[in-house]
Design a protein around this motif. Structure first.
Motif, mmCIF file in Angstrom:
data_model
loop_
_atom_site.group_PDB
_atom_site.id
_atom_site.type_symbol
_atom_site.label_atom_id
_atom_site.label_comp_id
_atom_site.label_asym_id
_atom_site.label_seq_id
_atom_site.Cartn_x
_atom_site.Cartn_y
_atom_site.Cartn_z
ATOM 1 N N VAL A 128 -5.556 8.826 -8.170
ATOM 2 C CA VAL A 128 -5.491 7.979 -6.981
ATOM 3 C C VAL A 128 -4.267 8.357 -6.153
ATOM 4 N N VAL A 129 -4.431 8.400 -4.851
ATOM 5 C CA VAL A 129 -3.308 8.659 -3.946
ATOM 6 C C VAL A 129 -3.033 7.395 -3.144
ATOM 7 N N ARG A 130 -1.804 6.950 -3.160
ATOM 8 C CA ARG A 130 -1.448 5.739 -2.427
ATOM 9 C C ARG A 130 -1.366 6.035 -0.934
ATOM 10 N N THR A 131 -2.044 5.214 -0.121
ATOM 11 C CA THR A 131 -1.993 5.360 1.326
ATOM 12 C C THR A 131 -0.770 4.624 1.865
ATOM 13 N N LEU B 1 0.904 -2.608 4.196
ATOM 14 C CA LEU B 1 1.838 -1.533 4.518
ATOM 15 C C LEU B 1 1.849 -0.409 3.492
ATOM 16 N N GLY B 2 1.349 -0.672 2.290
ATOM 17 C CA GLY B 2 1.371 0.362 1.257
ATOM 18 C C GLY B 2 2.732 0.542 0.620
ATOM 19 N N VAL B 3 3.562 -0.501 0.668
ATOM 20 C CA VAL B 3 4.880 -0.473 0.026
ATOM 21 C C VAL B 3 4.718 -0.857 -1.446
ATOM 22 N N ARG B 4 5.452 -0.222 -2.309
ATOM 23 C CA ARG B 4 5.461 -0.598 -3.728
ATOM 24 C C ARG B 4 6.403 -1.790 -3.871
#
Length: 398
Positions: free
Chosen positions: A123-126, A173-176
């Motif tokens: 999986v690639v995080r957007t 936002l796709g922030v961890r």
């Protein structure tokens, strides 16, 4: 097995192994001289290993892994990611602080765990980060107000209160972002890593209003100074321009000036004095603390400077007074429990999928995510039923 071969059989380059060893050494707070002594070589040899110019031998790797409080498996596993956030945070702090050190290590470990799960699942995080807005010369409060409103508009939030900053950061936002119990003096941490992206850790022990403020404060650093790590603590003085910007951005994002002015006009229409009832209604409508609302009114010149101090000197605004105005409200811990779920929504889905595919066991997930067995079982609850109910009709297209 060769020291450069990963546990999946895919070979890591000597440079990759050396970089992982360097980061592990720095995380363990050991000097190159100390590490070299562990394997009986001179410092220049250790430097060559870390630079990938000299291949580390398996017996050397095992000794270094013990000295660095890790394992050869963790160092060589292809899926694993090795980050340098802990050393960067340590350089940021002028003096040693155990609470900050523990929090930065936890953030580092949680980010590493999430990226490892992504790698294992392919999986690639957007990343959906807003444009970076460097802090400009001039009125810093005015820039923060404008940047905060632009972000609200960009996210399509409208004029309503912010009820779940964790989901906004994680899913929009796709922030961890992680919410874990931390030492009371630490409110939040922000870091940006080229591999992992933007990462935020918030204190689960803090009440919802403060957790929201901390989350937005760290978001301000994503907007303005994302490549500079940041620690928000109780004794933060907001003396630098960066911190003054983040503080003003936080207030502007949570309580936009236009919205506050409009609500203030409606609630105080026909009144001659600002009362506790006004403050309680305004704070409830915006989802912030009574103090935060009064401070914002002072900043917007809707209340005289020193208004909050006057309320404090005259008995404050108590919870009993809030109940008299609003009645018995639902327990705010409902939201807090959601935010304190220990695993944000997207990471929870990754963990469940990795478990369903037998890539990780319960015990492995517990160690990876730093949860106990009970918490992992809560996380996985219903996953088996989801799998048994799956059929072609609900199968996702690829």
């Amino acid at each position: 097995m060769d020291a450069g071969e990963s546990m999946s059989g895919e070979r890591l380059t000597d440079k990759e192994v050396g970089e992982r060893l360097r980061l592990a050494r720095e995380n363990a707070k050991l000097t190159q001289v100390d590490a070299a002594a562990q394997i009986g070589v001179v410092r220049t040899t250790l430097v060559a290993i870390e630079q990938g110019k000299r291949r580390v031998q398996m017996d050397e790797l095992q000794k270094l892994a013990i000295a660095y409080r890790t394992s050869a498996n963790a160092l060589l596993r292809r899926e694993a990611v090795h980050l340098d956030m802990v050393p960067r945070f340590r350089k940021l702090q002028e003096s040693s602080d155990d609470a900050v050190e523990a929090a930065t290590r936890l953030l580092n470990d949680l980010v590493r765990a999430e990226v490892e799960l992504e790698n294992a699942l392919g999986v690639v995080r957007t990343r959906n980060y807003p444009p970076e807005r460097p802090i400009l010369p001039g009125d810093i409060r005015a820039q923060a107000e404008q940047d905060a409103q632009e972000l609200r508009d960009w996210l399509g939030l409208g004029p309503g209160p912010i009820t779940d900053i964790v989901s906004i950061l994680d899913l929009q936002l796709g922030v961890r972002v992680y919410v874990r119990p931390l030492n009371g003096k630490v409110s939040g941490l922000f870091a940006y890593d080229e591999t992992a992206g933007a990462c935020i850790l918030l204190n689960a022990n803090h009440p919802p209003e403060r957790l929201l403020q901390s989350g937005v404060h760290e978001t301000a650093h994503l907007i303005s100074t994302r490549r500079q790590p940041e620690v928000l603590t109780d004794d933060e003085r907001f003396t630098s321009r960066e911190e003054r910007y983040a503080n003003a951005f936080q207030r502007s994002f949570i309580t936009p000036a236009r919205v506050v002015r409009q609500q203030f006009a409606e609630i105080t229409a026909g009144q001659s004095h600002l009362t506790r009832r006004h403050i309680i209604l305004l704070a409830h409508t915006s989802g912030v603390s009574r103090e935060a609302m009064v401070r914002r009114l002072e900043e917007l010149k809707l209340a005289r400077e020193g208004t909050w101090d006057w309320f404090v000197a005259n008995g404050g605004i108590t919870d009993d007074q809030v109940r008299q105005v609003l009645g018995e409200l639902p327990d705010k811990k409902v939201y807090t429990a959601r935010a304190q779920g220990l695993v944000p929504p997207r990471l929870a889905l990754l963990a469940r999928e990795a478990w369903k595919k037998d890539i990780y066991s319960e015990g492995q997930l517990a160690r990876l995510l730093q949860l106990n067995r009970h918490e992992v079982r809560e996380l996985l609850e219903g996953a088996e039923k989801e799998e048994s109910e799956a059929n072609e009709l609900v199968k996702l297209p690829h």
